[in-house]
Design an enzyme around this catalytic site. Structure first.
Site, PDB file in Angstrom:
ATOM      1  N   ARG A  46      25.667   3.008 -30.644  1.00  0.00           N
ATOM      2  CA  ARG A  46      25.616   3.778 -29.400  1.00  0.00           C
ATOM      3  C   ARG A  46      26.955   3.612 -28.678  1.00  0.00           C
ATOM      4  O   ARG A  46      27.790   2.811 -29.085  1.00  0.00           O
ATOM      5  CB  ARG A  46      24.398   3.414 -28.529  1.00  0.00           C
ATOM      6  CG  ARG A  46      23.896   2.017 -28.541  1.00  0.00           C
ATOM      7  CD  ARG A  46      24.831   0.981 -28.022  1.00  0.00           C
ATOM      8  NE  ARG A  46      25.366   1.336 -26.724  1.00  0.00           N
ATOM      9  CZ  ARG A  46      26.476   0.882 -26.225  1.00  0.00           C
ATOM     10  NH1 ARG A  46      27.223   0.014 -26.901  1.00  0.00           N
ATOM     11  NH2 ARG A  46      26.902   1.245 -25.040  1.00  0.00           N
ATOM     12  N   ASP A 236      30.103   9.374 -20.772  1.00  0.00           N
ATOM     13  CA  ASP A 236      29.607  10.038 -21.979  1.00  0.00           C
ATOM     14  C   ASP A 236      30.053  11.491 -22.039  1.00  0.00           C
ATOM     15  O   ASP A 236      30.178  12.075 -23.107  1.00  0.00           O
ATOM     16  CB  ASP A 236      28.087   9.929 -22.057  1.00  0.00           C
ATOM     17  CG  ASP A 236      27.717   8.493 -22.368  1.00  0.00           C
ATOM     18  OD1 ASP A 236      27.692   7.674 -21.434  1.00  0.00           O
ATOM     19  OD2 ASP A 236      27.512   8.186 -23.555  1.00  0.00           O
TER      20      ASP A 236
HETATM   21  O1  MRU Z   1      22.989   5.222 -24.293  1.00  0.00           O
HETATM   22  P1  MRU Z   1      24.289   4.587 -24.688  1.00  0.00           P
HETATM   23  O2  MRU Z   1      24.225   3.109 -24.831  1.00  0.00           O
HETATM   24  O3  MRU Z   1      24.908   5.281 -25.878  1.00  0.00           O
HETATM   25  O4  MRU Z   1      25.222   4.898 -23.457  1.00  0.00           O
HETATM   26  C1  MRU Z   1      26.539   4.423 -23.465  1.00  0.00           C
HETATM   27  C2  MRU Z   1      27.203   4.608 -22.173  1.00  0.00           C
HETATM   28  O5  MRU Z   1      26.673   5.205 -21.261  1.00  0.00           O
HETATM   29  C3  MRU Z   1      28.602   4.115 -22.045  1.00  0.00           C
HETATM   30  O6  MRU Z   1      28.826   3.687 -20.738  1.00  0.00           O
HETATM   31  C4  MRU Z   1      29.507   5.286 -22.398  1.00  0.00           C
HETATM   32  O7  MRU Z   1      29.340   5.677 -23.721  1.00  0.00           O
HETATM   33  C5  MRU Z   1      30.928   5.100 -22.094  1.00  0.00           C
HETATM   34  S1  MRU Z   1      31.719   3.778 -22.870  1.00  0.00           S
HETATM   35  C6  MRU Z   1      32.306   4.133 -24.306  1.00  0.00           C
END
Ligand code: MRU
Length: 351
Positions: A46, A236
């Site tokens: 993730r 994201d």
């Molecule tokens: O749901 P996830 O764990 O994939 O979400 C990740 C995040 O929200 C991070 O803060 C985001 O990808 C930015 S850091 C690379």
């Protein structure tokens, strides 16, 4: 190792199983693109840049295993793979960004199946390698914003685990620490999947950076009590106007830090900026299984009544007015973001 890698001896995708951390560091070997898609969906891997690179390697494994007899059949096999991989998670734009980069290679109808196979893997490897270089560059730019003695609130996990290596916001913290600055990190635990408590705290221990885990709802208390000098997170998907979709809880954190006059930085590679979307309200927000909220134990007891229901949006949108600056691979961008992000992106593409 890197968070995700191509295994050149077995032509498979290897990645760290992030569901098991901090208890166990286990490498998972994925055998086909369906397994890669499932790993992204189930959050074995993730973090926006990490899932982009993983999807690219998913396309490479699809290319390697296709038994197409000609280029047209090959393109159709890979189209199927791109649709399955591209539909795993909706918010992080790095996923479709990486798949689109591979799809551009596939447009080259003059190449044979074998040549395309090689070109797809080369492109996936390039995406992974460039991710590391870009994150390091952002870390260097971002570290200039961090002062000796800072206490920093960090949200979610944005470290090496969220990317191929280094990471975004946590990369900045790591760089500032490696430059000898004394910093203390308040790690938001990040309900419900606890990326902060499980992954960011684990990474900070690897780098020997002092930290305390705080509940997400404690951030306001620390900001109000003037113990915090900076707030830093990743993203994201960022809209063209600088609105930021990031892990749920980022919006209240940014509003509260702004209210308390604490500088608030997002660390974001250009691959996370979606210039086709003008404002954050057009960003699709993933809503995940309510069981992620409910299926927890406190002192071995369920945290909610048996028939409790829940809602589980995985991301929220922070309007650009709450962001002090966005750190990119071409430098630190200040408002007005609508103009300055576009300008920086153009400069970066030319340079
Ligand atoms: O749901 P996830 O764990 O994939 O979400 C990740 C995040 O929200 C991070 O803060 C985001 O990808 C930015 S850091 C690379």
């Amino acid at each position: 190792m890197r968070t995700v890698e191509w295994d050149y001896t077995q032509n498979k995708v290897n990645l760290i199983d992030q569901r098991l951390l901090p208890g166990e560091l286990r490498i998972l070997s994925l055998n086909n693109y369906f397994e890669v898609a499932a790993a992204i969906k189930e959050m074995v891997v993730r973090g926006a840049p990490a899932i982009g690179a993983t999807a690219a390697f998913g396309m490479a494994i699809a290319a390697h295993q296709s038994d197409a007899r000609n280029t047209k059949e090959f393109q159709s096999d890979l189209k199927e793979a791109s649709e399955i991989l591209g539909s795993t998670r909706p918010t992080a734009v790095n996923l479709v960004w990486a798949i689109n980069k591979i799809n551009l290679i596939l447009l080259n109808a003059d190449l044979t199946v074998e040549e395309l196979r090689i070109a797809v893997l080369e492109e996936a490897q390039r995406i992974a390698d460039e991710d590391v270089i870009i994150n390091r560059r952002m870390a260097e730019f971002g570290a200039k914003l961090i002062d000796d003695g800072d206490t920093i609130i960090h949200h979610c996990n944005t470290g090496a685990l969220a990317a191929v290596d280094w990471g975004t916001a946590l990369g900045v913290i790591r760089m500032a620490h490696s430059q000898g600055k004394k910093i203390h990190v308040l790690v938001g635990e990040t309900r419900p999947r606890l990326q902060g408590a499980r992954l960011t705290a684990w990474e900070l221990e690897q780098y020997s950076i002092p930290y305390d885990i705080i509940t997400d709802s404690a951030a306001g208390y620390f900001l109000q009590s003037k113990e915090v000098n900076k707030v830093i997170f990743g993203a994201d998907r960022v809209a063209a106007n600088g609105d930021i979709a990031n892990k749920i809880g980022t919006y209240p954190l940014a509003v509260t830090s702004c209210e308390n006059g604490v500088p608030t930085y997002a660390v974001v590679p250009f691959s996370t900026i979606d210039f086709s979307i003008y404002s954050g309200w057009d960003i699709p927000i993933e809503e995940r299984d309510p069981e992620e909220v409910l299926d927890l134990k406190f002192r071995s007891m369920p945290i909610a009544p048996e028939r409790a229901t829940a809602r589980n949006p995985a991301f929220d949108v922070t309007p650009n007015k709450y962001i002090t600056a966005i750190v990119t691979e071409s430098g630190v961008i200040y408002p007005p973001f609508s103009e300055n992000l576009k300008h920086a992106f153009r400069e970066n593409s030319i340079g």
